[in-house]
Design an enzyme around this catalytic site. Sequence first.
Site: not given
Length: 386
Positions: A146-148
């Site tokens: 996951y990321c922003t």
Amino acid sequence: TLSWESTADYQRAVEHFFGSNNGGPTIDWKRSSGGSDPLFPDFAVKEVPELVSFGLHGRARAGGACIRPLDVQAETGLHLPPKSFHKLLEETSDDKLWLLDVRNSFEYEVGHFDRAIDPGMSHTAQWAKYVDDHLEDLRGRRVMMYCTGGIRCEKASAYLRRRLDETTKPATLEEGVDMFDDKKLQEAAGPPATEIYQLQGGIHRYLEAFPDGGLFKGANFVFDKRAQMKGEEAAETGDDRIAVGRCSECASPWERHHGGRVCCVCRVLVLVCDTCDAASPHGEYYCSEHTSMRGLYYHFLKRFNAAELRQQLEGLQSMLKKEIGPKRKNRRNTLRRKIVEIEERLDELNKVGDDRQDEQDTIRRCRACAKPYSDCPGACWGFWKE
């Protein structure tokens, strides 16, 4: 200043232009409240050869073959909507899971999912090295990332998939092996296929789906003057005790970065609480990568006398001798540069005399621009720029 109506008109015009331009893929437009104050110091549009660069563009691998650009349409992991990602995460045991936070360490520090691994990056280009160093750890596992907002995962998952494919050995069965021996057949087949999933829409969409934060703890770092966001319900509590971040000086709960509180070695953001920062006469802090240099490495040297500088010099020289191997090249270069600076400063003091008070500078200064901190408390760079 734009009114809400004119801002909304502009937003619709932008979405219409990009949504209908050349029949491209559908864009996941994300919206969040920014309040009435400007969140960015400026606006710029630039043409670049690669978005989310890993520093591989145009490079060649051993043997001379040029690295092909990543095809994010064909090579990315499986996109999971927030609720599906949440469910799969809950169902996956620790021994099978490899949950990767594809953001930088300073982002991970203020908020992350339970059981998430921090790859230890200060910039995205380090992702390729992390993958190459951990390929065999990741092979055969359930990798969730996951990321922003989901963009970095597009390139990150594609690179991981490609490297796993490039390094997978074809299954072979030795002559004479019993075809009914399940154990031997499994050994010949190798590890099971690696599952690669990514959170669609990133933490942003997840917090919309789970306003209480769900399995995400802390705050989501954002690159504007807000610095962070939380789910609506979590934000309403306003309780610093639930912060996952810790002040690097006193270890008290703290989750807000500040433009004037950066590593004195590499200038990456460092979590420092208001109390510790107010008590610091110099404001020189250390990220996790450079914490071993605490008390020996300082960016500004003019506030030290000759005896203090000689002590720093001896400590850094001793540290340099222990930095052995090809992977420590950057660390050695950092130490050598500072050793030279200290030696030059000692030469200056020898010429004018160590007791010359006008040669010492005890004013706290901004690490980015070197102005007195009272004039520039880190407000000269990034989205803190005024």
